[in-house]
Design a protein around this motif. Structure first.
Motif, mmCIF file in Angstrom:
data_model
loop_
_atom_site.group_PDB
_atom_site.id
_atom_site.type_symbol
_atom_site.label_atom_id
_atom_site.label_comp_id
_atom_site.label_asym_id
_atom_site.label_seq_id
_atom_site.Cartn_x
_atom_site.Cartn_y
_atom_site.Cartn_z
ATOM 1 N N ALA A 13 0.828 -1.205 0.000
ATOM 2 C CA ALA A 13 0.000 0.000 0.000
ATOM 3 C C ALA A 13 0.861 1.254 0.000
ATOM 4 O O ALA A 13 0.602 2.210 -0.742
ATOM 5 C CB ALA A 13 -0.931 -0.011 1.211
ATOM 6 N N VAL A 66 -3.458 -0.130 -10.905
ATOM 7 C CA VAL A 66 -3.405 1.274 -10.469
ATOM 8 C C VAL A 66 -3.390 2.221 -11.666
ATOM 9 O O VAL A 66 -4.108 3.231 -11.707
ATOM 10 C CB VAL A 66 -2.173 1.511 -9.574
ATOM 11 C CG1 VAL A 66 -1.982 3.004 -9.306
ATOM 12 C CG2 VAL A 66 -2.321 0.757 -8.255
ATOM 13 N N ARG A 85 -7.274 -0.892 2.674
ATOM 14 C CA ARG A 85 -8.665 -1.266 2.424
ATOM 15 C C ARG A 85 -8.890 -1.566 0.943
ATOM 16 O O ARG A 85 -9.629 -2.503 0.587
ATOM 17 C CB ARG A 85 -9.584 -0.137 2.879
ATOM 18 C CG ARG A 85 -11.063 -0.431 2.712
ATOM 19 C CD ARG A 85 -11.884 0.698 3.269
ATOM 20 N NE ARG A 85 -13.313 0.443 3.118
ATOM 21 C CZ ARG A 85 -14.269 1.278 3.510
ATOM 22 N NH1 ARG A 85 -13.941 2.423 4.101
ATOM 23 N NH2 ARG A 85 -15.541 0.968 3.339
ATOM 24 N N THR A 86 -8.258 -0.785 0.068
ATOM 25 C CA THR A 86 -8.380 -1.032 -1.370
ATOM 26 C C THR A 86 -7.790 -2.384 -1.735
ATOM 27 O O THR A 86 -8.374 -3.144 -2.529
ATOM 28 C CB THR A 86 -7.668 0.075 -2.163
ATOM 29 O OG1 THR A 86 -8.305 1.319 -1.904
ATOM 30 C CG2 THR A 86 -7.704 -0.201 -3.660
ATOM 31 N N LEU A 87 -6.647 -2.723 -1.162
ATOM 32 C CA LEU A 87 -6.033 -4.017 -1.433
ATOM 33 C C LEU A 87 -6.924 -5.160 -0.967
ATOM 34 O O LEU A 87 -7.062 -6.180 -1.654
ATOM 35 C CB LEU A 87 -4.662 -4.101 -0.756
ATOM 36 C CG LEU A 87 -3.548 -3.279 -1.407
ATOM 37 C CD1 LEU A 87 -2.299 -3.303 -0.549
ATOM 38 C CD2 LEU A 87 -3.240 -3.788 -2.805
ATOM 39 N N ILE A 133 -1.689 3.482 -2.359
ATOM 40 C CA ILE A 133 -3.098 3.141 -2.216
ATOM 41 C C ILE A 133 -3.351 2.687 -0.783
ATOM 42 O O ILE A 133 -2.411 2.549 0.008
ATOM 43 C CB ILE A 133 -3.525 2.036 -3.219
ATOM 44 C CG1 ILE A 133 -2.667 0.780 -3.028
ATOM 45 C CG2 ILE A 133 -3.422 2.548 -4.646
ATOM 46 C CD1 ILE A 133 -3.046 -0.355 -3.955
ATOM 47 N N THR A 134 -4.591 2.443 -0.453
ATOM 48 C CA THR A 134 -4.924 2.094 0.924
ATOM 49 C C THR A 134 -4.965 0.575 1.111
ATOM 50 O O THR A 134 -5.176 -0.193 0.157
ATOM 51 C CB THR A 134 -6.288 2.671 1.324
ATOM 52 O OG1 THR A 134 -7.319 2.043 0.544
ATOM 53 C CG2 THR A 134 -6.322 4.182 1.097
ATOM 54 N N LEU A 189 -13.428 -1.041 -12.552
ATOM 55 C CA LEU A 189 -12.813 -2.280 -12.095
ATOM 56 C C LEU A 189 -13.147 -3.435 -13.030
ATOM 57 O O LEU A 189 -12.303 -4.314 -13.280
ATOM 58 C CB LEU A 189 -13.277 -2.604 -10.676
ATOM 59 C CG LEU A 189 -12.732 -1.676 -9.576
ATOM 60 C CD1 LEU A 189 -13.360 -2.025 -8.231
ATOM 61 C CD2 LEU A 189 -11.210 -1.758 -9.503
ATOM 62 N N ARG A 240 -6.779 2.242 -13.445
ATOM 63 C CA ARG A 240 -7.776 2.953 -12.639
ATOM 64 C C ARG A 240 -7.574 4.462 -12.751
ATOM 65 O O ARG A 240 -8.534 5.226 -12.862
ATOM 66 C CB ARG A 240 -7.683 2.509 -11.174
ATOM 67 C CG ARG A 240 -8.197 1.124 -10.919
ATOM 68 C CD ARG A 240 -9.701 1.037 -11.114
ATOM 69 N NE ARG A 240 -10.415 1.692 -10.016
ATOM 70 C CZ ARG A 240 -11.615 2.226 -10.096
ATOM 71 N NH1 ARG A 240 -12.252 2.237 -11.261
ATOM 72 N NH2 ARG A 240 -12.189 2.760 -9.041
ATOM 73 N N HIS A 256 -10.120 -5.053 -0.807
ATOM 74 C CA HIS A 256 -11.245 -5.110 -1.736
ATOM 75 C C HIS A 256 -10.852 -5.823 -3.021
ATOM 76 O O HIS A 256 -11.616 -6.657 -3.543
ATOM 77 C CB HIS A 256 -11.730 -3.698 -2.032
ATOM 78 C CG HIS A 256 -12.896 -3.638 -2.989
ATOM 79 N ND1 HIS A 256 -14.118 -4.223 -2.716
ATOM 80 C CD2 HIS A 256 -13.005 -3.087 -4.234
ATOM 81 C CE1 HIS A 256 -14.936 -4.022 -3.730
ATOM 82 N NE2 HIS A 256 -14.283 -3.335 -4.666
ATOM 83 N N TYR A 257 -9.675 -5.510 -3.549
ATOM 84 C CA TYR A 257 -9.206 -6.178 -4.761
ATOM 85 C C TYR A 257 -9.090 -7.685 -4.549
ATOM 86 O O TYR A 257 -9.365 -8.479 -5.466
ATOM 87 C CB TYR A 257 -7.853 -5.617 -5.197
ATOM 88 C CG TYR A 257 -7.895 -4.200 -5.736
ATOM 89 C CD1 TYR A 257 -9.103 -3.574 -6.032
ATOM 90 C CD2 TYR A 257 -6.713 -3.494 -5.967
ATOM 91 C CE1 TYR A 257 -9.135 -2.283 -6.529
ATOM 92 C CE2 TYR A 257 -6.742 -2.201 -6.472
ATOM 93 C CZ TYR A 257 -7.952 -1.592 -6.734
ATOM 94 O OH TYR A 257 -7.978 -0.318 -7.222
#
Length: 258
Positions: A16, A60, A24-26, A21-22, A69, A63, A28-29
């Motif tokens: 991250a 990344v 939380r994003t990881l 990136i966060t 996505l 996006r 989610h992915y």
């Protein structure tokens, strides 16, 4: 899943931070299957290999280019090499840069139009007319601020842009040049050349600053020789010019009356 020890492993937090990136994003992915880490620690924590990080870099970039996505998932399904992905990304970025440059150019043009319509600043007037311009304006207001001519002049020039003042200076320089030509040719102030220069002067004032019929202009000519400051201003251009201009103004006023 067993942990491999022959490749570099990064934790969620390290990835991250590396890619901006966060966590939380990881997560989610991982949950949607877009990017699942290849390894787990003995305690069950996610670990990312270099290949995972490379895939994530593509995610990344896509996006940031505006892809959804779902679109990113489809793009990554293509059997493309890293080089092919990077080339496609570069082409998209280059196209976006062209669009942004066109947008910057349009904004600059709009800004230039707006700035052209703005009143000239004191700094711009000083640049055009010299260091003493603002001082002379203040002095003139002290002397004539209560007169109708001054009020009319201030009203007309309040909205003058830098371009307007540039035209004023060009006209003023042309008037001086006309007087210089008459003087250098040995023409008397009552000559047609001198009177024509005086008429240019009168129209310049009448159109740019305040109503200046011949009689008002005649009084202004008298001021050029009765006020030492005006006299000095003209005589710095050419010795004796203040009296020459005064006499040409009078001769032109007489011509207008006849």
């Amino acid at each position: 899943m067993t942990r491999r020890t022959d490749v570099r492993m990064l934790t969620v937090g390290q990835v991250a931070e590396q890619l901006g990136i966060t966590v939380r994003t990881l997560h989610h992915y991982d949950e949607i299957g877009l990017l699942r880490p290849s390894e787990r620690s003995a305690s069950g924590y996610r670990l990312y290999t270099d290949a995972d990080v490379t895939r994530l870099q593509h995610v990344v970039v896509y996006r940031r280019l505006g892809f959804t996505l779902e679109d990113v998932a489809l793009l990554l399904q293509d059997p493309q090499s890293v080089v092919e992905h990077l080339r496609r990304q570069r082409a998209v970025v280059a196209h976006r840069l062209e669009e942004l440059q066109d947008l910057v150019t349009a904004i600059d043009r709009a800004l230039e139009r707006e700035m052209d319509n703005q009143p000239a600043t004191p700094e711009e007037l000083k640049e055009l007319f010299g260091e003493g311009f603002n001082d002379s304006q203040a002095e003139a207001e002290d002397r004539w601020g209560d007169t109708d001519a001054w009020k009319q002049s201030r009203q007309r020039t309040a909205g003058f842009t830098k371009q307007d003042w540039e035209r004023v200076k060009e006209e003023s320089d042309s008037i001086h040049a006309a007087f210089f030509a008459a003087i250098d040719a040995g023409e008397p102030p009552t000559s047609r050349a001198a009177m024509d220069a005086a008429e240019l002067h009168r129209r310049h004032i009448d159109e740019r600053f305040y109503d200046c019929p011949p009689e008002v202009h005649r009084g202004l000519g008298d001021l050029y020789v009765s006020d030492p400051r005006f006299t000095a201003t003209y005589d710095e251009l050419r010795p004796g010019m203040a009296y020459y201009v005064r006499d040409a103004i009078h001769a032109n006023a007489d011509r207008q009356d006849s």
